[in-house]
Scaffold this motif. Structure first.
Motif, PDB file in Angstrom:
ATOM      1  N   VAL A 162       1.066  -0.964  -0.314  1.00 23.30           N
ATOM      2  CA  VAL A 162       0.045  -0.065  -0.062  1.00 23.30           C
ATOM      3  C   VAL A 162       0.735   1.329  -0.027  1.00 23.30           C
ATOM      4  O   VAL A 162       1.744   1.325   0.781  1.00 23.30           O
ATOM      5  CB  VAL A 162      -0.905   0.055   1.205  1.00 23.30           C
ATOM      6  CG1 VAL A 162      -1.692   1.480   1.388  1.00 23.30           C
ATOM      7  CG2 VAL A 162      -1.832  -1.255   1.097  1.00 23.30           C
ATOM      8  N   LEU A 163       0.595   2.077  -1.119  1.00 22.99           N
ATOM      9  CA  LEU A 163       1.618   3.417  -1.122  1.00 22.99           C
ATOM     10  C   LEU A 163       0.904   4.464  -0.361  1.00 22.99           C
ATOM     11  O   LEU A 163       1.850   5.298  -0.059  1.00 22.99           O
ATOM     12  CB  LEU A 163       1.782   3.752  -2.320  1.00 22.99           C
ATOM     13  CG  LEU A 163       2.440   2.544  -3.395  1.00 22.99           C
ATOM     14  CD1 LEU A 163       2.229   3.000  -4.985  1.00 22.99           C
ATOM     15  CD2 LEU A 163       3.703   2.179  -2.895  1.00 22.99           C
ATOM     16  N   GLY A 164      -0.143   4.266   0.014  1.00 21.47           N
ATOM     17  CA  GLY A 164      -0.742   5.630   0.629  1.00 21.47           C
ATOM     18  C   GLY A 164      -2.349   5.588   0.978  1.00 21.47           C
ATOM     19  O   GLY A 164      -2.913   4.656   0.325  1.00 21.47           O
ATOM     20  N   PRO A 165      -2.949   6.488   1.417  1.00 24.50           N
ATOM     21  CA  PRO A 165      -4.314   6.477   1.662  1.00 24.50           C
ATOM     22  C   PRO A 165      -5.044   6.516   0.257  1.00 24.50           C
ATOM     23  O   PRO A 165      -4.672   6.803  -0.949  1.00 24.50           O
ATOM     24  CB  PRO A 165      -4.691   8.072   2.341  1.00 24.50           C
ATOM     25  CG  PRO A 165      -3.131   8.526   2.878  1.00 24.50           C
ATOM     26  CD  PRO A 165      -2.178   7.770   1.994  1.00 24.50           C
ATOM     27  N   GLY A 166      -6.323   6.028   0.497  1.00 21.45           N
ATOM     28  CA  GLY A 166      -7.096   5.918  -0.630  1.00 21.45           C
ATOM     29  C   GLY A 166      -7.246   4.531  -1.127  1.00 21.45           C
ATOM     30  O   GLY A 166      -8.174   4.108  -1.900  1.00 21.45           O
TER      31      GLY A 166
END
Length: 388
Positions: A162-166
């Motif tokens: 997971v690279l970041g939010p969303g």
């Protein structure tokens, strides 16, 4: 002889044998550099740990259930956090709870392939109590506590890709939206490997029973010991023996103690290297006396006293050791600063370590030069001039 004449004569003896002088000084330099670097790195590391302890605080206690007398897993009561908050000196109390659910990046990944990421329910005040911070995105909010949202630990996000939010991940059989990724939690590194969801969302969507697994409590610094003594009976009045209390900061304190032990060991190794260097200096000076017997005899014939000859060779030994000690102290200081900066520490190079290095160097120079100087002074002028 005037002091300046003694220094000039001693330095002249060293200049005539430069290669040998460099090799002999190298042994002293290695020992001194090791000792200065060990002291500097140890103090730099310990200063970083102490600063970390000051920043994170030593007043955090963790409470978790152990085993019952029958060997079964005990459970903390659902109202345990409220019970802990009722203790007078307690300033903060929050909790997490283990959730029996798998974590997957997508529905094509088998359920048993969880990448080592667990699920925990978290109260909204958890991050503030632990002194943690969000690396990207946001923390769980009151408005979103019931929604299928999650915050990933630093390691969990990396393992799930997971690279970041969303982005979305599958927890159990339901999709959860990642709203944030935590920075590493220094006091509780176990949270780096979990997916955190709100207590209410965990109960509604994942079948969480509401029992906290671990409670985190902060109290006044002067009351930590007293609070620790009553927490078990507060949380579980009927069976306090099943409650385990620990202080996460103790691990950092233990690291500082371990560093101190390693410092002593490395200082011992540096002292051995310094001793070997001193033996090398003594050997160099003895060879120098044997090679310069005619020079010694000529000086004696021209009126030099035994004390002058003794002082000349003792000065050469001191200058040779000082050369190695100065180079070693500089090398040790540079190595300490470079390594500390690479590790993100504040370099600490105490002046007393440099002073101690100089004192050790002079002591080695005197001890290494005593016998060669005495041997040179005992040479008879006639015998020395007739030496081949």
């Amino acid at each position: 002889m005037r002091p300046v004449d003694i220094l000039r004569t001693g330095a002249g003896g060293l200049r005539s044998r430069r290669a040998r002088v460099v090799l002999s000084a190298l042994g002293i330099a290695i020992g001194i550099a090791t000792m200065v670097a060990v002291i500097g790195l140890s103090l730099s590391s310990r200063a970083d740990l102490l600063a970390q302890l000051d920043r994170l605080g030593t007043n955090l206690l963790t409470i978790q259930a152990g085993k019952t007398a029958l060997g079964e897993d005990a459970k903390l009561p659902k109202q345990a956090v409220a019970m802990v908050r009722a203790v007078g000196p307690v300033q903060q109390a929050t909790a997490t709870g283990d959730v029996d659910a798998s974590v997957r990046r997508s529905d094509v990944v088998p359920q048993e392939r969880t990448a080592g990421v667990a699920v925990q329910a978290a109260r909204l005040d958890l991050l503030r109590a632990l002194g943690g911070r969000v690396r990207s995105g946001t923390w769980l909010t009151t408005a979103g506590e019931r929604l299928p949202t999650t915050v990933l630990g630093a390691v969990a996000a990396e393992r799930l890709g997971v690279l970041g939010p969303g982005e979305k991940i599958l927890i159990g059989d339901r999709w959860f939206v990642v709203v944030g990724v935590l920075a590493p939690v220094e006091l509780v590194p176990e949270l780096d490997r979990v997916a955190l969801v709100g207590f209410t969302a965990a109960q509604h969507h994942l079948g969480f029973d509401g029992h906290p697994t671990m409670i985190f409590e902060r109290s006044r610094d002067d009351a930590v010991a007293a609070v620790r003594d009553v927490l078990a009976r507060t949380v579980s009045p009927g069976s306090p023996e099943v409650v385990k209390i620990s202080r996460p900061s103790d691990a950092l304190a233990a690291r500082a103690a371990t560093d101190e032990g390693m410092t002593t060991l490395m200082l011992g190794l540096g002292a051995v290297a310094l001793l070997v260097g001193g033996v090398g200096v003594a050997n160099t000076m003895i060879i120098s006396v044997l090679e310069r017997r005619q020079e010694i005899g000529l000086r004696r014939a021209l009126g030099a006293r035994k004390g002058d000859i003794r002082l000349q060779f003792l000065t050469e030994s001191l200058l040779l050791s000082a050369l190695g000690g100065g180079a070693g102290a500089a090398l040790g200081a540079v190595a300490t600063a470079a390594f500390a900066l690479v590790q993100g520490w504040t370099p600490v190079i105490p002046l007393w370590s440099i002073g101690g290095a100089v004192a050790a160097t002079l002591a080695v120079g005197v001890l290494a030069g005593l016998y060669p100087a005495a041997r040179a002074a005992r040479l008879h002028p006639t015998t020395a001039l007739n030496a081949a």
